[in-house]
Design an enzyme around this catalytic site. Structure first.
Site, PDB file in Angstrom:
ATOM      1  N   ASP A  73     -21.783 -39.867  12.147  1.00  0.00           N
ATOM      2  CA  ASP A  73     -22.069 -38.672  12.948  1.00  0.00           C
ATOM      3  C   ASP A  73     -21.849 -37.410  12.122  1.00  0.00           C
ATOM      4  O   ASP A  73     -20.758 -36.852  12.064  1.00  0.00           O
ATOM      5  CB  ASP A  73     -21.203 -38.661  14.217  1.00  0.00           C
ATOM      6  CG  ASP A  73     -21.655 -37.587  15.206  1.00  0.00           C
ATOM      7  OD1 ASP A  73     -22.490 -36.744  14.817  1.00  0.00           O
ATOM      8  OD2 ASP A  73     -21.173 -37.591  16.347  1.00  0.00           O
TER       9      ASP A  73
ATOM     10  N   LYS B  75     -16.264 -26.020  13.620  1.00  0.00           N
ATOM     11  CA  LYS B  75     -15.381 -26.229  14.756  1.00  0.00           C
ATOM     12  C   LYS B  75     -14.219 -27.134  14.397  1.00  0.00           C
ATOM     13  O   LYS B  75     -14.366 -28.112  13.669  1.00  0.00           O
ATOM     14  CB  LYS B  75     -16.168 -26.867  15.905  1.00  0.00           C
ATOM     15  CG  LYS B  75     -16.922 -25.847  16.724  1.00  0.00           C
ATOM     16  CD  LYS B  75     -17.940 -26.509  17.619  1.00  0.00           C
ATOM     17  CE  LYS B  75     -19.101 -27.030  16.790  1.00  0.00           C
ATOM     18  NZ  LYS B  75     -20.158 -27.614  17.602  1.00  0.00           N
TER      19      LYS B  75
ATOM     20  N   LYS C 249     -30.332 -30.733  24.802  1.00  0.00           N
ATOM     21  CA  LYS C 249     -29.863 -30.113  23.558  1.00  0.00           C
ATOM     22  C   LYS C 249     -30.893 -30.450  22.491  1.00  0.00           C
ATOM     23  O   LYS C 249     -31.171 -31.621  22.248  1.00  0.00           O
ATOM     24  CB  LYS C 249     -28.494 -30.704  23.252  1.00  0.00           C
ATOM     25  CG  LYS C 249     -27.840 -30.248  21.987  1.00  0.00           C
ATOM     26  CD  LYS C 249     -26.410 -30.806  21.932  1.00  0.00           C
ATOM     27  CE  LYS C 249     -25.890 -30.867  20.522  1.00  0.00           C
ATOM     28  NZ  LYS C 249     -24.568 -31.543  20.455  1.00  0.00           N
TER      29      LYS C 249
ATOM     30  N   VAL D 197     -27.928 -25.099  16.253  1.00  0.00           N
ATOM     31  CA  VAL D 197     -27.991 -24.321  15.013  1.00  0.00           C
ATOM     32  C   VAL D 197     -29.186 -24.786  14.174  1.00  0.00           C
ATOM     33  O   VAL D 197     -29.988 -23.969  13.705  1.00  0.00           O
ATOM     34  CB  VAL D 197     -26.671 -24.451  14.215  1.00  0.00           C
ATOM     35  CG1 VAL D 197     -26.826 -23.887  12.803  1.00  0.00           C
ATOM     36  CG2 VAL D 197     -25.541 -23.740  14.956  1.00  0.00           C
TER      37      VAL D 197
ATOM     38  N   GLU E 206     -28.704 -18.812  19.120  1.00  0.00           N
ATOM     39  CA  GLU E 206     -29.077 -20.149  19.599  1.00  0.00           C
ATOM     40  C   GLU E 206     -28.888 -20.262  21.110  1.00  0.00           C
ATOM     41  O   GLU E 206     -28.153 -19.471  21.712  1.00  0.00           O
ATOM     42  CB  GLU E 206     -28.242 -21.220  18.891  1.00  0.00           C
ATOM     43  CG  GLU E 206     -26.743 -21.035  19.074  1.00  0.00           C
ATOM     44  CD  GLU E 206     -25.946 -22.325  18.940  1.00  0.00           C
ATOM     45  OE1 GLU E 206     -26.328 -23.322  19.568  1.00  0.00           O
ATOM     46  OE2 GLU E 206     -24.933 -22.314  18.213  1.00  0.00           O
TER      47      GLU E 206
ATOM     48  N   SER F 273     -23.636 -33.684  11.641  1.00  0.00           N
ATOM     49  CA  SER F 273     -24.599 -32.810  12.326  1.00  0.00           C
ATOM     50  C   SER F 273     -25.810 -32.503  11.461  1.00  0.00           C
ATOM     51  O   SER F 273     -25.694 -32.230  10.262  1.00  0.00           O
ATOM     52  CB  SER F 273     -23.921 -31.499  12.715  1.00  0.00           C
ATOM     53  OG  SER F 273     -24.869 -30.641  13.312  1.00  0.00           O
ATOM     54  N   ALA F 274     -26.970 -32.501  12.101  1.00  0.00           N
ATOM     55  CA  ALA F 274     -28.206 -32.089  11.427  1.00  0.00           C
ATOM     56  C   ALA F 274     -28.148 -30.621  11.003  1.00  0.00           C
ATOM     57  O   ALA F 274     -28.941 -30.184  10.170  1.00  0.00           O
ATOM     58  CB  ALA F 274     -29.401 -32.325  12.351  1.00  0.00           C
ATOM     59  N   ASP F 275     -27.179 -29.872  11.554  1.00  0.00           N
ATOM     60  CA  ASP F 275     -27.021 -28.471  11.129  1.00  0.00           C
ATOM     61  C   ASP F 275     -26.826 -28.395   9.617  1.00  0.00           C
ATOM     62  O   ASP F 275     -27.335 -27.483   8.955  1.00  0.00           O
ATOM     63  CB  ASP F 275     -25.782 -27.832  11.784  1.00  0.00           C
ATOM     64  CG  ASP F 275     -25.917 -27.664  13.293  1.00  0.00           C
ATOM     65  OD1 ASP F 275     -27.000 -27.961  13.837  1.00  0.00           O
ATOM     66  OD2 ASP F 275     -24.922 -27.245  13.910  1.00  0.00           O
TER      67      ASP F 275
HETATM   68  N1  PSU Z   1     -20.567 -23.922  18.613  1.00  0.00           N
HETATM   69  C1  PSU Z   1     -20.108 -23.644  19.857  1.00  0.00           C
HETATM   70  N2  PSU Z   1     -20.654 -24.298  20.896  1.00  0.00           N
HETATM   71  C2  PSU Z   1     -21.664 -25.177  20.738  1.00  0.00           C
HETATM   72  C3  PSU Z   1     -22.164 -25.462  19.439  1.00  0.00           C
HETATM   73  C4  PSU Z   1     -21.570 -24.803  18.405  1.00  0.00           C
HETATM   74  O1  PSU Z   1     -19.218 -22.850  20.033  1.00  0.00           O
HETATM   75  O2  PSU Z   1     -22.127 -25.710  21.737  1.00  0.00           O
HETATM   76  C5  PSU Z   1     -23.345 -26.374  19.271  1.00  0.00           C
HETATM   77  C6  PSU Z   1     -24.309 -25.743  18.259  1.00  0.00           C
HETATM   78  O3  PSU Z   1     -25.563 -25.627  18.880  1.00  0.00           O
HETATM   79  C7  PSU Z   1     -24.356 -26.740  17.125  1.00  0.00           C
HETATM   80  C8  PSU Z   1     -24.148 -28.006  17.860  1.00  0.00           C
HETATM   81  O4  PSU Z   1     -25.569 -26.684  16.435  1.00  0.00           O
HETATM   82  O5  PSU Z   1     -23.088 -27.676  18.777  1.00  0.00           O
HETATM   83  C9  PSU Z   1     -23.797 -29.156  16.964  1.00  0.00           C
HETATM   84  O6  PSU Z   1     -23.960 -30.328  17.675  1.00  0.00           O
HETATM   85  P1  PSU Z   1     -24.004 -31.722  16.892  1.00  0.00           P
HETATM   86  O7  PSU Z   1     -22.621 -31.923  16.379  1.00  0.00           O
HETATM   87  O8  PSU Z   1     -24.377 -32.723  17.965  1.00  0.00           O
HETATM   88  O9  PSU Z   1     -25.036 -31.600  15.816  1.00  0.00           O
HETATM   89 MN    MN Z   2     -23.838 -35.508  16.104  1.00  0.00          MN
END
Ligand code: PSU
Ligand code: MN
Length: 323
Positions: free
Chosen positions: A144, A165, A92, A112, A31, A146-148
């Protein structure tokens, strides 16, 4: 009338990646959000180069994915990597952002979810990252999530990561993965890792012995064509952090995010930066180490998967198997 299967008109795939996919050679997607928003320059560029090196050394083809000037680009070259690493303004891009970026001819670093979607378009089956997005702490009021997670629920790609994380609500993230029907396996562990730490305190839903067994699970998930797969690879022990220490760092960072009114897609990058500053780079070191190890592990899974697909090239021929 626009053809529904016409995503190819928005795609540019490098020769190496196109050949790799066509020959069923091992290919590993990477990614670009983690380059643009996850790590500061020049650590980001150095780290992605090391990930690429680890993938190549393990005998697979790396495919960094981003949207550049309205084109989905699969297999960025050195100059394009540098551009993404230095572009502090690049957005992003989750999967939902991609059509808008294409139509407005702008650029985006894929998350992701965004990267899984693009990998699937091209036929790449394995993807390495750091940690997947998940359910944020406090999500019961902010929504909140994640769409992941939703992409994992519908896009057949195997994602090698270090779990979720530690800035997230890890138990809720595992619950949501269960609700969405996403298989989760620990790689050579029965614990679910949490990014900087090897053990989140929760067990992994399933465990596989090694990359070869992970590849057998991945082949099955891909053949069934229903969901993605999380292959959770804990950070190498020599680079891991202490769970209580990370928890302290995250709580402080969250307090500061709330005080500064940070939310939405700015939250993850803010928290990662805040814990890196507060730990004087310790989280950054661990982040780099786990990314490189996940790249290596993903390449091993991809190599085993390529062997399996050569052994049984047609995974979907149900008719012949009727009895
Ligand atoms: N893991 C990392 N650094 C990052 C991310 C994940 O070590 O920057 C990113 C990935 O791209 C993941 C995103 O898809 O954070 C998730 O963001 P959100 O919670 O806004 O969906
Ligand atoms: Mn989010």
């Amino acid at each position: 009338m626009i053809r529904r299967d016409a995503a190819g008109q928005y795609l540019d795939v490098s020769r190496a990646v196109a050949d790799g996919v066509a020959e069923s050679a091992p290919v590993v997607a990477l990614e670009s959000t983690l380059i643009a928003h996850g790590l500061p320059y020049p650590h980001n560029l150095e780290t992605v180069r090391e990930m690429i090196g680890a993938i190549e050394r393990a005998g697979a083809v790396p495919a960094v994915i981003a949207v550049l000037d309205g084109r989905i680009r699969v297999g960025l070259d050195a100059a394009e990597l540098e551009r993404v690493a230095r572009d502090i303004g690049i957005v992003k891009a989750g999967a939902r952002d991609i059509p808008v970026l294409i139509a407005t001819r702008t650029s985006g670093a894929t998350t992701v979810a965004g990267t899984m979607y693009c990998a699937r378009l091209v036929g790449i089956e394995v993807f390495a990252t750091g940690g997947i997005g998940g359910v944020h702490r406090g999500a019961s009021s902010t929504f909140d999530v994640s769409a992941d997670l939703h992409e994992l629920g519908k896009t057949p790609v195997a994602v090698v990561c270090s779990g979720a994380k530690s800035i997230l609500d890890v138990p809720a993230t595992l619950e949501k993965l269960e609700s969405l029907g996403v298989p989760v396996v620990g790689l050579a562990t029965d614990r679910f890792p949490a990014f900087h730490v090897r053990d989140s305190g929760l067990s992994a839903p399933h465990s596989v012995r090694d990359a070869s067994e992970a590849a057998r699970v991945a082949a099955t998930v891909l053949a069934l064509d229903r969901t993605g797969l999380v292959i959770a690879n804990p950070v190498p022990a020599s680079d891991a952090m202490d769970r209580d220490e990370v928890e302290r760092l995250v709580r402080d960072a969250e307090r500061r995010a709330r005080a500064s009114g940070i939310d939405g897609k700015a939250l993850t990058p803010f928290l990662l930066q805040a814990i890196a500053d507060a730990s004087e780079g310790a989280t950054l070191h661990t982040n780099r180490a786990l990314l490189i190890d996940n790249a290596r592990a993903a390449a091993e899974v991809a190599r085993n998967l390529a062997i399996l697909s050569r052994e049984s090239p047609d995974r979907s021929n149900i008719g012949e198997r009727a009895h």
